[in-house]
Design a protein around this motif. Structure first.
Motif, PDB file in Angstrom:
ATOM      1  N   CYS A 160      -0.451 -29.834  13.988  1.00 50.80           N
ATOM      2  CA  CYS A 160       0.915 -30.295  14.268  1.00 50.80           C
ATOM      3  C   CYS A 160       0.939 -31.645  14.974  1.00 50.80           C
ATOM      4  O   CYS A 160       1.990 -32.075  15.467  1.00 50.80           O
ATOM      5  CB  CYS A 160       1.658 -29.241  15.079  1.00 50.80           C
ATOM      6  SG  CYS A 160       1.965 -27.719  14.150  1.00 50.80           S
TER       7      CYS A 160
ATOM      8  N   LEU B 173      15.906 -23.065  15.844  1.00 50.57           N
ATOM      9  CA  LEU B 173      14.829 -23.466  14.944  1.00 50.57           C
ATOM     10  C   LEU B 173      15.217 -23.174  13.492  1.00 50.57           C
ATOM     11  O   LEU B 173      15.820 -22.136  13.208  1.00 50.57           O
ATOM     12  CB  LEU B 173      13.535 -22.732  15.294  1.00 50.57           C
ATOM     13  CG  LEU B 173      12.880 -23.113  16.631  1.00 50.57           C
ATOM     14  CD1 LEU B 173      11.657 -22.239  16.887  1.00 50.57           C
ATOM     15  CD2 LEU B 173      12.487 -24.587  16.641  1.00 50.57           C
TER      16      LEU B 173
ATOM     17  N   ALA C 287      13.610 -22.055  11.036  1.00 47.40           N
ATOM     18  CA  ALA C 287      13.069 -20.791  10.516  1.00 47.40           C
ATOM     19  C   ALA C 287      13.976 -19.616  10.843  1.00 47.40           C
ATOM     20  O   ALA C 287      14.026 -18.630  10.092  1.00 47.40           O
ATOM     21  CB  ALA C 287      11.676 -20.539  11.082  1.00 47.40           C
TER      22      ALA C 287
ATOM     23  N   GLN D   2       6.552 -19.819   8.942  1.00 42.05           N
ATOM     24  CA  GLN D   2       7.369 -20.977   9.301  1.00 42.05           C
ATOM     25  C   GLN D   2       7.744 -20.991  10.779  1.00 42.05           C
ATOM     26  O   GLN D   2       7.647 -22.024  11.444  1.00 42.05           O
ATOM     27  CB  GLN D   2       8.641 -21.020   8.450  1.00 42.05           C
ATOM     28  CG  GLN D   2       9.496 -22.267   8.699  1.00 42.05           C
ATOM     29  CD  GLN D   2      10.773 -22.284   7.877  1.00 42.05           C
ATOM     30  OE1 GLN D   2      10.977 -21.441   7.011  1.00 42.05           O
ATOM     31  NE2 GLN D   2      11.645 -23.237   8.163  1.00 42.05           N
TER      32      GLN D   2
ATOM     33  N   ARG E 286       4.768 -22.007  12.966  1.00 47.31           N
ATOM     34  CA  ARG E 286       4.470 -23.444  12.887  1.00 47.31           C
ATOM     35  C   ARG E 286       5.522 -24.263  13.629  1.00 47.31           C
ATOM     36  O   ARG E 286       5.197 -25.221  14.329  1.00 47.31           O
ATOM     37  CB  ARG E 286       4.376 -23.892  11.436  1.00 47.31           C
ATOM     38  CG  ARG E 286       3.973 -25.369  11.316  1.00 47.31           C
ATOM     39  CD  ARG E 286       3.719 -25.806   9.897  1.00 47.31           C
ATOM     40  NE  ARG E 286       3.332 -27.210   9.872  1.00 47.31           N
ATOM     41  CZ  ARG E 286       2.090 -27.655   9.992  1.00 47.31           C
ATOM     42  NH1 ARG E 286       1.104 -26.784  10.150  1.00 47.31           N
ATOM     43  NH2 ARG E 286       1.821 -28.949   9.948  1.00 47.31           N
ATOM     44  N   GLU E 287       6.784 -23.878  13.498  1.00 49.16           N
ATOM     45  CA  GLU E 287       7.847 -24.647  14.152  1.00 49.16           C
ATOM     46  C   GLU E 287       7.744 -24.587  15.672  1.00 49.16           C
ATOM     47  O   GLU E 287       8.123 -25.545  16.357  1.00 49.16           O
ATOM     48  CB  GLU E 287       9.218 -24.158  13.685  1.00 49.16           C
ATOM     49  CG  GLU E 287       9.534 -24.571  12.262  1.00 49.16           C
ATOM     50  CD  GLU E 287      10.871 -24.047  11.769  1.00 49.16           C
ATOM     51  OE1 GLU E 287      11.595 -23.409  12.561  1.00 49.16           O
ATOM     52  OE2 GLU E 287      11.191 -24.269  10.582  1.00 49.16           O
TER      53      GLU E 287
ATOM     54  N   GLU F 286       5.182 -27.185  16.395  1.00 49.36           N
ATOM     55  CA  GLU F 286       5.751 -28.509  16.135  1.00 49.36           C
ATOM     56  C   GLU F 286       6.698 -28.930  17.256  1.00 49.36           C
ATOM     57  O   GLU F 286       6.701 -30.096  17.669  1.00 49.36           O
ATOM     58  CB  GLU F 286       6.476 -28.496  14.792  1.00 49.36           C
ATOM     59  CG  GLU F 286       5.545 -28.423  13.595  1.00 49.36           C
ATOM     60  CD  GLU F 286       6.280 -28.283  12.274  1.00 49.36           C
ATOM     61  OE1 GLU F 286       5.666 -28.551  11.226  1.00 49.36           O
ATOM     62  OE2 GLU F 286       7.468 -27.896  12.290  1.00 49.36           O
ATOM     63  N   LEU F 287       7.490 -27.988  17.738  1.00 50.50           N
ATOM     64  CA  LEU F 287       8.414 -28.292  18.828  1.00 50.50           C
ATOM     65  C   LEU F 287       7.642 -28.656  20.096  1.00 50.50           C
ATOM     66  O   LEU F 287       7.992 -29.620  20.796  1.00 50.50           O
ATOM     67  CB  LEU F 287       9.326 -27.091  19.086  1.00 50.50           C
ATOM     68  CG  LEU F 287      10.314 -27.214  20.251  1.00 50.50           C
ATOM     69  CD1 LEU F 287      11.282 -28.365  20.024  1.00 50.50           C
ATOM     70  CD2 LEU F 287      11.067 -25.888  20.444  1.00 50.50           C
TER      71      LEU F 287
END
Length: 245
Positions: A23, A152, A154, A217, A220-221, A224-225
């Motif tokens: 990420c 998010l 997702a 998802q 991963r988010e 990423e955040l």
């Protein structure tokens, strides 16, 4: 990191580092050396702190309880190092992502408590130690509206339940200072907390997004955040330094 008593090794599962790197972050391991001067020097070069899971339990001494019969292994070096890292991250206003044991350690440092054993202390509890395969999403989440999780993509884009993996026998009891619960399992176990203050990014999840960040998802988010917040801090620090020149 973790400490393996039998081999005297510091170690950490690869999934945490791989998720951070995938990420856009650069993972750095912190050894379990509970010396303030070591922690201060190490954390000074970081843009965020990830508090990983562990196959051990937080010492109940730190939240004012005696040990329950089902309390797992307690490693003093882990408790002490995590406390020093959290305190230094707080002092420097670093973004924090806390996972499983990491969320529990964070909650205790903030003055909260833990449920020492879900199965024996919560009536009609779910199975939170799912075993193999560890990446299987085993139970659903109830997520608070207008929260950092509900925002998010997702979560916004799902038409059904949000489900997560589960690998823990302890849970949060009383939530610590400046922390707010924003997701729960069906049995009421707190699955996510955050610091609602605008100037802080502190997110704790009870499941293991690092295990499934490559296929899930939401997992991963979350990474990423976290990396986005770390990068934002870098940009703000650079602008502040430039303003002083």
């Amino acid at each position: 990191m973790r400490l393996e008593f039998e081999t005297r090794r510091f170690y950490l599962g690869r999934d945490y580092s791989e998720a951070v790197e995938a990420c856009g972050g650069i993972p750095v391991h912190i050894a379990l050396i509970p010396k303030p001067e070591y922690i201060v020097e190490t954390v000074a070069d970081l843009d965020g702190v990830l508090l990983p899971g562990s196959n051990t339990d937080v010492d109940p001494y730190y939240y004012g309880e005696e040990p329950h019969h089902e309390l797992g292994t307690v490693i003093p070096e882990k408790d002490l190092t995590d406390r020093l890292v959290i305190e230094e991250a707080e002092r420097l206003n670093l973004p924090i992502l806390a996972i499983c044991y990491g969320m529990q350690a964070l909650n205790v440092v903030r003055g909260g408590t833990l449920i020492q054993d879900i199965k024996s202390q919560i009536d009609r509890s779910l199975k939170h130690e799912q075993g193999i395969p560890s990446i299987r999403n085993s139970h659903s989440l109830k997520i608070a509206e207008n929260s950092i999780l509900s925002d998010l993509p997702a979560v916004k884009g799902t038409g059904g339940d949000i489900r997560v993996n589960s690998s823990h026998h302890q849970a949060l009891g009383e939530v610590g200072k400046d922390l707010k619960a924003i997701a729960w399992a069906a049995d009421g176990v707190i699955e996510c907390i955050h610091d609602p203050r605008v100037e802080r990014f502190v997110l704790g999840v009870q499941w293991h997004p690092e295990l499934s960040a490559h296929i899930d998802q939401l997992s991963r988010e979350i990474f990423e955040l976290f990396i986005e917040k770390c990068k934002s801090r870098v940009g703000n620090a650079f602008r502040s330094a430039t303003d002083r020149i």
